[in-house]
Structure formats: structure tokens, C-alpha cells
Design a protein around this motif. Sequence first.
Motif, PDB file in Angstrom:
ATOM      1  N   ARG A 250       0.839  -1.205   0.000  1.00 10.75           N
ATOM      2  CA  ARG A 250       0.000   0.000   0.000  1.00 10.75           C
ATOM      3  C   ARG A 250       0.875   1.258   0.000  1.00 10.75           C
ATOM      4  N   THR A 251       2.007   1.201   0.692  1.00  9.26           N
ATOM      5  CA  THR A 251       2.918   2.348   0.716  1.00  9.26           C
ATOM      6  C   THR A 251       3.553   2.557  -0.658  1.00  9.26           C
ATOM      7  N   ILE A 252       3.923   1.467  -1.317  1.00 10.12           N
ATOM      8  CA  ILE A 252       4.506   1.567  -2.664  1.00 10.12           C
ATOM      9  C   ILE A 252       3.506   2.191  -3.633  1.00 10.12           C
ATOM     10  N   PHE A 283      10.189   7.081   1.190  1.00 13.09           N
ATOM     11  CA  PHE A 283       9.453   5.839   1.459  1.00 13.09           C
ATOM     12  C   PHE A 283       9.252   5.660   2.960  1.00 13.09           C
ATOM     13  N   ILE A 284      10.296   5.875   3.751  1.00 12.34           N
ATOM     14  CA  ILE A 284      10.200   5.688   5.197  1.00 12.34           C
ATOM     15  C   ILE A 284       9.192   6.659   5.798  1.00 12.34           C
ATOM     16  N   GLU A 289       4.063   6.860   8.454  1.00 11.17           N
ATOM     17  CA  GLU A 289       2.686   7.359   8.533  1.00 11.17           C
ATOM     18  C   GLU A 289       1.704   6.194   8.515  1.00 11.17           C
ATOM     19  N   ARG A 290       2.000   5.197   7.701  1.00 11.63           N
ATOM     20  CA  ARG A 290       1.145   4.009   7.644  1.00 11.63           C
ATOM     21  C   ARG A 290       1.152   3.268   8.989  1.00 11.63           C
ATOM     22  N   SER A 303      -9.050   1.910  19.443  1.00 11.37           N
ATOM     23  CA  SER A 303      -8.200   2.201  18.285  1.00 11.37           C
ATOM     24  C   SER A 303      -6.784   1.718  18.542  1.00 11.37           C
ATOM     25  N   VAL A 304      -6.223   1.036  17.561  1.00  6.61           N
ATOM     26  CA  VAL A 304      -4.836   0.568  17.649  1.00  6.61           C
ATOM     27  C   VAL A 304      -4.122   0.935  16.353  1.00  6.61           C
ATOM     28  N   SER A 305      -2.815   1.123  16.425  1.00  7.25           N
ATOM     29  CA  SER A 305      -2.035   1.461  15.242  1.00  7.25           C
ATOM     30  C   SER A 305      -1.717   0.199  14.441  1.00  7.25           C
TER      31      SER A 305
END
Length: 334
Positions: A250-252, A283-284, A289-290, A303-305
Motif C-alpha cells: 500500500r505504501t509503494i 518511502f520511510i 505514517e502508515r 483504536s490501535v495502530s
Amino acid sequence: MKKTYYLFNPGRLSRKDFTLKFTPVDESGREGTPKYIPVEGVSDLYCFGSLDANSALYNFLGKAGISVHFFDYYEHYTGSFQPKEYLLAGKMQIQQTLHYSQAESRLKIARKFVEGAAFNISKNLRYYQNRGKDLESSLKKISQFGMLIDSSGDIPALMGIEGNIRQEYYRAFDLILKDHAMEGRSKQPPMNEINALISFGNMMCYTLCLDQIYHTQLNPTISFLHEPGYRRYSLALDLAEIFKPVLVDRTIFRVLNKKEVKSKDFDFHVNKVILKESGKKAFIRAFEERLNETIKHRTLKKSVSYKHLVKLECYKLSKHLLGIETYQPFKIWW
């Protein structure tokens, strides 16, 4: 709140009272302006440049429970400094070893890792299918491969199914990404920008899983899907299979489609492509953020990360090994 620090430049790391002092050093040996990091705010360190440090510094980091992960110029993970395993327990070690050594027990867990990975992969594709991408063919083939998971008779057969799912998934990248072509999966070395990002992102996910395992009673060297081997923490490879679609892919898609990472952020060589420092930082930034995004957990009712989801996965596996609760892999439910 503790956080991860990334050291891109070569330099010297030392202790200054209860603070970490990082002094960047250039190629000619000239020192730059030191940066100070309060040790109580550090969860772990990622070192992408050469690091000069002594045993006193590592003793200090060990007592503070701070891990240090090392990577070479070509983005390969080379190793970690891990503080003494403060949570390892004999009963867990015995049960983890027994589940690995008993073929059927091992296979049951390994199937769950592949099941979770396949589900999250399909969820990614459905997300883009709902946004106008024609991914029906890939979804159908992945579903067909997924139906073979429960009937797989051994680990090699299961790994073959997982490989086929990934291969079909990576073919779909060409439809998801706007201005880049996948051209097949290539690694060691990656041959284009997408493969360079996949290799770098997978390495980040692996290291994240290793760090979360460290904060549980699990032994990172005893795995179920991947074969345990010398000098590698193979349980982190197992867990990473579930989370790579959610965290890395998803980050890519984001950094390429939104042009947060561009061609200028890569070094192109005759037989490989690697990320420049600018690309790694971009990218990092998106990856962090993700990790820090939160979702409402259906069981915990809070809520959890995304980062905490990895630790929760370790807890679920621990309960399975101790016979408390059957392990079910993390699957995206939104």
C-alpha cells in the motif's frame, strides 16, 4: 512516546549522560554538527550509513532496551543488535519447538500465514478493482490458488502455492501503478524501480516484525512457514508475509502514484536499481505514517495502530502455541 530513529549518514554514536549523541562524519573525516537524542524517547535505531560506536555505548543501549538494525549500501539487511531477551520463557520455548518439530502442528500454523497473506493480497486488489482497475482475472486466479492451501500436504507444496499467489499478485501491479512497469519480480539485485521499492519495503517490514517479536516471549529463530536457518530470524519472515500487503505494498502504491518517489530518487546501474537516500527517506516517511495510522479493533473495541497490530499477531501466535486459543491470522476487515 518512543519512536524509531533512522540514521542515514555515516557517523559516530556515543553516550552523553542519558542522551545519545550522533556526530555525522563525511568522507574526508570532517565532523558535522552533533545531534542529541534523549534515550527515553528511542524505541530502536535503523542505521543505513556506517556507524562508529564502542562497547560502552552498546551496554548503554542494551540496558535501555534499544535495538539497532544495520543495512548496507545496497539496502540489504545485515544484522541487528538486540538487548538481552528479557521476556523469553522456558515453557514458550519448549512449545514453540514442539510445534515446529511436529509436522502437522507446524503445517497448521504455516497454512494460516499463507491464508492471511492471500486474503490481504486479495483485499488490496479489490480496493483498486472498486476504483476502476480491471483486476478480476488476477482475483480469480488468486482465489483458485487460495483454495489449495488447506489441502497442501507439506511445507514445500504450501510454499509453492504462496509463490504462485505472489506471482499473480505482482502481475497486477502494472494495472495499479500509473507510470511504472513491474516487468516481473526481480531481487538480489532488483532490476527496476518497483522491485527496488519492494525489496526495501519488505526488508523494513521484516525488521519491524523482528522488533515486535522481541517484545514477546516468542523465539524469532523458530519459524513454521520458512525454514529456520543459521543467522536469520525466520519467524519474522513468517509474520511479514501477512503484513507486507498491508504495510509495504500500500505504501509503494501511494509513493509512486502520488509521485512522492520519482525516478530521480533511484540509482540506475547496469544490472541493478537501488534507492538513493532521498528515495529511502520519502518511502520511510510514508511507511511511518502508515504504521502510525489507527483503526478501531473489533475485538479490543479501541483504536490501535498498524504497528501495534504486528505485536497483537505475536500475542495470538503465543496463545496458540500454549494451547489457549487457536491462531487466526490478521485479515483486513475494512
